[in-house]
Scaffold this active site. Sequence first.
Site: not given
Length: 226
Positions: A10-12, A18, A46-48, A50, A116-120, A147, A171-172
């Site tokens: 996972d990223l964040d 972030t 977190k992990g949710v 946007r 990751s869930a992030s689009k960035n 997720k 994962e966090d």
Amino acid sequence: MNKIETCIFDLDGVICDTAKYHFRAWRRLANELGFDFTEEENEQLKGVSRIESLKLILHWGGMTENDEEVLAAYAEKKNNWYLEYIDRMTPDERLVGVTAFLDELKAKGIKIVLGSASKNSKVILERIQLTHYFDAIIDGNSTSKSKPDPEVFLLGAAEVGSRPKNCIVFEDAEKGIEAALKGGFYAVGVGQPDVLDEAHIVIPSFEYLEFEDVLDALSSSVGSMA
Ligand code: B16
Ligand code: MG
């Protein structure tokens, strides 16, 4: 325990943090709309994704907004501020121990995947100069389900030709652990054991962590997964 070919990160909250930038940008939007929200509430984001985060924040602020165009405009406004913040990120923002752990995986021929869930995620990996470590990057741009759906990890495993039972997910977020377990992956929680109690094992961080430590701890926790 099965042979591990691939590690999915996972990223964040795992590679970098972030969450503080998300908080700053969401709070700016909330303030503009006339309310505030707390850092404790931010934890729940977190992990949710946007759009799901936006709906939760509006709910906390006592606002009901169902117009998809208005929701998209709010999300875009927040994201533009967020992009300004992450644009200033540096490699110093890699979480402690991450670089050494990734180096060890590379040296051992273990594939490295982002889930990751992030689009960035691509911008963030560029800013912290880690893009070149990844054999595959799956993020909010390539998934249709959030997720705890395992889609992001299943796509990641497939892209490097591994089966879930030969992959570890780091994962966090509780929802991320749930996603990993649903997909049939080994799940390593990064953070607090009381929050991530469903994970096969939990590590506080990557500091001083070696791959062998993870394999040993997983073996004693799960024995052999069918
Ligand atoms: P974006 P992860 C998640 O990243 C964040 O934890 C979450 O707070 C954020 O809302 C989500 O990405 C979407 O991010 O707005 O950049 O697309 O933990 O899945 O790496
Ligand atoms: Mg996370």
